[in-house]
Motif scaffolding. Structure first.
Motif, PDB file in Angstrom:
ATOM      1  N   GLN A  52       0.835  -1.196   0.000  1.00 51.07           N
ATOM      2  CA  GLN A  52       0.000   0.000   0.000  1.00 51.07           C
ATOM      3  C   GLN A  52       0.875   1.253   0.000  1.00 51.07           C
ATOM      4  OE1 GLN A  52      -2.699   0.286   3.278  1.00 51.07           O
ATOM      5  NE2 GLN A  52      -3.807   1.999   2.394  1.00 51.07           N
ATOM      6  N   ALA A  53       1.962   1.225   0.747  1.00 49.08           N
ATOM      7  CA  ALA A  53       2.865   2.372   0.777  1.00 49.08           C
ATOM      8  C   ALA A  53       3.483   2.598  -0.600  1.00 49.08           C
ATOM      9  CB  ALA A  53       3.952   2.155   1.827  1.00 49.08           C
ATOM     10  N   VAL A  54       3.844   1.524  -1.284  1.00 52.67           N
ATOM     11  CA  VAL A  54       4.409   1.637  -2.630  1.00 52.67           C
ATOM     12  C   VAL A  54       3.381   2.231  -3.590  1.00 52.67           C
ATOM     13  CG1 VAL A  54       5.255   0.298  -4.603  1.00 52.67           C
ATOM     14  CG2 VAL A  54       6.091  -0.211  -2.315  1.00 52.67           C
ATOM     15  N   VAL A  55       2.145   1.761  -3.490  1.00 52.57           N
ATOM     16  CA  VAL A  55       1.088   2.273  -4.369  1.00 52.57           C
ATOM     17  C   VAL A  55       0.830   3.755  -4.095  1.00 52.57           C
ATOM     18  CG1 VAL A  55      -1.381   2.103  -4.890  1.00 52.57           C
ATOM     19  CG2 VAL A  55       0.013   0.042  -4.771  1.00 52.57           C
ATOM     20  N   GLN A  56       0.834   4.149  -2.839  1.00 53.09           N
ATOM     21  CA  GLN A  56       0.624   5.555  -2.509  1.00 53.09           C
ATOM     22  C   GLN A  56       1.747   6.420  -3.076  1.00 53.09           C
ATOM     23  OE1 GLN A  56       0.187   5.502   1.748  1.00 53.09           O
ATOM     24  NE2 GLN A  56      -2.040   5.378   1.630  1.00 53.09           N
ATOM     25  N   GLU A  57       2.967   5.923  -3.019  1.00 52.78           N
ATOM     26  CA  GLU A  57       4.099   6.661  -3.580  1.00 52.78           C
ATOM     27  C   GLU A  57       3.951   6.795  -5.094  1.00 52.78           C
ATOM     28  OE1 GLU A  57       8.832   5.899  -4.334  1.00 52.78           O
ATOM     29  OE2 GLU A  57       7.943   5.099  -2.487  1.00 52.78           O
ATOM     30  N   GLN A  58       3.547   5.728  -5.752  1.00 55.41           N
ATOM     31  CA  GLN A  58       3.349   5.778  -7.198  1.00 55.41           C
ATOM     32  C   GLN A  58       2.218   6.743  -7.568  1.00 55.41           C
ATOM     33  OE1 GLN A  58       2.682   1.678  -8.194  1.00 55.41           O
ATOM     34  NE2 GLN A  58       4.868   1.216  -8.413  1.00 55.41           N
ATOM     35  N   LEU A  59       1.145   6.743  -6.777  1.00 52.84           N
ATOM     36  CA  LEU A  59       0.047   7.677  -7.030  1.00 52.84           C
ATOM     37  C   LEU A  59       0.495   9.121  -6.846  1.00 52.84           C
ATOM     38  CD1 LEU A  59      -3.042   5.902  -5.451  1.00 52.84           C
ATOM     39  CD2 LEU A  59      -2.676   6.452  -7.857  1.00 52.84           C
ATOM     40  N   ALA A  60       1.328   9.374  -5.877  1.00 56.39           N
ATOM     41  CA  ALA A  60       1.824  10.737  -5.661  1.00 56.39           C
ATOM     42  C   ALA A  60       2.657  11.180  -6.863  1.00 56.39           C
ATOM     43  CB  ALA A  60       2.649  10.795  -4.378  1.00 56.39           C
ATOM     44  N   LEU A  62       2.425  10.020  -9.893  1.00 55.90           N
ATOM     45  CA  LEU A  62       1.501  10.162 -11.019  1.00 55.90           C
ATOM     46  C   LEU A  62       0.727  11.469 -10.924  1.00 55.90           C
ATOM     47  CD1 LEU A  62       0.312   8.854 -13.549  1.00 55.90           C
ATOM     48  CD2 LEU A  62      -1.364   7.726 -12.086  1.00 55.90           C
ATOM     49  N   GLY A  63       0.309  11.834  -9.728  1.00 50.95           N
ATOM     50  CA  GLY A  63      -0.382  13.108  -9.530  1.00 50.95           C
ATOM     51  C   GLY A  63       0.497  14.282  -9.909  1.00 50.95           C
ATOM     52  N   ALA A  64       1.761  14.203  -9.547  1.00 49.16           N
ATOM     53  CA  ALA A  64       2.693  15.282  -9.909  1.00 49.16           C
ATOM     54  C   ALA A  64       2.846  15.370 -11.422  1.00 49.16           C
ATOM     55  CB  ALA A  64       4.040  15.047  -9.245  1.00 49.16           C
ATOM     56  N   VAL A  66       0.602  14.449 -13.668  1.00 47.60           N
ATOM     57  CA  VAL A  66      -0.650  14.974 -14.221  1.00 47.60           C
ATOM     58  C   VAL A  66      -0.695  16.491 -14.050  1.00 47.60           C
ATOM     59  CG1 VAL A  66      -3.147  15.036 -13.878  1.00 47.60           C
ATOM     60  CG2 VAL A  66      -1.960  12.840 -13.994  1.00 47.60           C
ATOM     61  N   LYS A  67      -0.252  16.998 -12.907  1.00 53.09           N
ATOM     62  CA  LYS A  67      -0.219  18.454 -12.700  1.00 53.09           C
ATOM     63  C   LYS A  67       0.724  19.113 -13.694  1.00 53.09           C
ATOM     64  CE  LYS A  67      -1.603  18.758  -7.933  1.00 53.09           C
ATOM     65  NZ  LYS A  67      -1.319  19.292  -6.603  1.00 53.09           N
ATOM     66  N   ALA A  68       1.847  18.476 -13.962  1.00 52.24           N
ATOM     67  CA  ALA A  68       2.789  19.028 -14.934  1.00 52.24           C
ATOM     68  C   ALA A  68       2.163  19.061 -16.323  1.00 52.24           C
ATOM     69  CB  ALA A  68       4.072  18.205 -14.947  1.00 52.24           C
ATOM     70  N   VAL A  69       1.451  18.005 -16.687  1.00 54.29           N
ATOM     71  CA  VAL A  69       0.792  17.981 -17.999  1.00 54.29           C
ATOM     72  C   VAL A  69      -0.309  19.037 -18.056  1.00 54.29           C
ATOM     73  CG1 VAL A  69      -0.682  16.577 -19.513  1.00 54.29           C
ATOM     74  CG2 VAL A  69       1.347  15.566 -18.475  1.00 54.29           C
ATOM     75  N   GLU A  70      -1.078  19.199 -17.000  1.00 52.01           N
ATOM     76  CA  GLU A  70      -2.122  20.217 -16.972  1.00 52.01           C
ATOM     77  C   GLU A  70      -1.521  21.612 -17.122  1.00 52.01           C
ATOM     78  OE1 GLU A  70      -4.190  19.601 -13.290  1.00 52.01           O
ATOM     79  OE2 GLU A  70      -5.553  18.113 -14.151  1.00 52.01           O
ATOM     80  N   SER A  71      -0.428  21.871 -16.418  1.00 51.44           N
ATOM     81  CA  SER A  71       0.192  23.199 -16.532  1.00 51.44           C
ATOM     82  C   SER A  71       0.749  23.414 -17.934  1.00 51.44           C
ATOM     83  CB  SER A  71       1.287  23.380 -15.477  1.00 51.44           C
ATOM     84  OG  SER A  71       2.355  22.492 -15.741  1.00 51.44           O
ATOM     85  N   LEU A  72       1.259  22.362 -18.551  1.00 52.13           N
ATOM     86  CA  LEU A  72       1.747  22.465 -19.923  1.00 52.13           C
ATOM     87  C   LEU A  72       0.598  22.768 -20.871  1.00 52.13           C
ATOM     88  CD1 LEU A  72       4.101  22.117 -21.940  1.00 52.13           C
ATOM     89  CD2 LEU A  72       3.491  19.708 -22.050  1.00 52.13           C
ATOM     90  N   LEU A  73      -0.530  22.102 -20.701  1.00 51.67           N
ATOM     91  CA  LEU A  73      -1.696  22.338 -21.552  1.00 51.67           C
ATOM     92  C   LEU A  73      -2.248  23.735 -21.343  1.00 51.67           C
ATOM     93  CD1 LEU A  73      -3.586  18.928 -21.328  1.00 51.67           C
ATOM     94  CD2 LEU A  73      -2.376  19.871 -23.296  1.00 51.67           C
ATOM     95  N   ARG A  74      -2.230  24.222 -20.106  1.00 51.86           N
ATOM     96  CA  ARG A  74      -2.722  25.577 -19.859  1.00 51.86           C
ATOM     97  C   ARG A  74      -1.791  26.617 -20.488  1.00 51.86           C
ATOM     98  NH1 ARG A  74      -4.446  23.957 -14.093  1.00 51.86           N
ATOM     99  NH2 ARG A  74      -6.619  23.445 -14.462  1.00 51.86           N
ATOM    100  N   SER A  75      -0.525  26.325 -20.483  1.00 51.73           N
ATOM    101  CA  SER A  75       0.420  27.283 -21.061  1.00 51.73           C
ATOM    102  C   SER A  75       0.284  27.345 -22.570  1.00 51.73           C
ATOM    103  CB  SER A  75       1.845  26.944 -20.670  1.00 51.73           C
ATOM    104  OG  SER A  75       2.258  25.735 -21.306  1.00 51.73           O
ATOM    105  N   VAL A  76      -0.192  26.274 -23.202  1.00 47.54           N
ATOM    106  CA  VAL A  76      -0.376  26.247 -24.653  1.00 47.54           C
ATOM    107  C   VAL A  76      -1.555  27.120 -25.051  1.00 47.54           C
ATOM    108  CG1 VAL A  76      -0.983  24.766 -26.620  1.00 47.54           C
ATOM    109  CG2 VAL A  76       0.714  24.010 -24.959  1.00 47.54           C
ATOM    110  N   ASP A  77      -2.596  27.148 -24.235  1.00 50.13           N
ATOM    111  CA  ASP A  77      -3.799  27.947 -24.552  1.00 50.13           C
ATOM    112  C   ASP A  77      -3.457  29.364 -24.584  1.00 50.13           C
ATOM    113  OD1 ASP A  77      -5.531  25.845 -24.757  1.00 50.13           O
ATOM    114  OD2 ASP A  77      -6.160  25.946 -22.653  1.00 50.13           O
TER     115      ASP A  77
END
Length: 77
Positions: A52-60, A62-64, A66-77
């Motif tokens: 469970q600890a490993v999965v939580q680390e992987q999710l964290a 992945l969340g980071a 996704v935030k980077a991709v979202e900021s990249l997409l916002r910067s393109v607009d």
């Protein structure tokens, strides 16, 4: 008559002692088997917590990402 009563009493005491010993032995065996099952359960629970600890680390991570991709997409607009 008294001799027969004494003999019967001695036999009953011996049978009671043997019966008690056999019952105690099988209870001990059952307790040992239960202890093995409980130890296996604890091992599995610890393994699940570690996973469970490993999965939580992987999710964290992945969340980071996704935030980077979202900021990249916002910067393109």
């Amino acid at each position: 008559m008294t001799g027969a009563v004494i003999a019967i009493t001695i036999v009953l005491i011996l049978v009671g002692g043997i019966t008690t010993s056999v019952v105690a032995y099988f209870r001990l065996q059952r307790h040992r088997a239960d202890a093995v099952v409980v130890a296996e359960y604890h091992r599995l629970a610890e393994e699940a917590a570690a996973n469970q600890a490993v999965v939580q680390e992987q999710l964290a991570r992945l969340g980071a990402r996704v935030k980077a991709v979202e900021s990249l997409l916002r910067s393109v607009d």
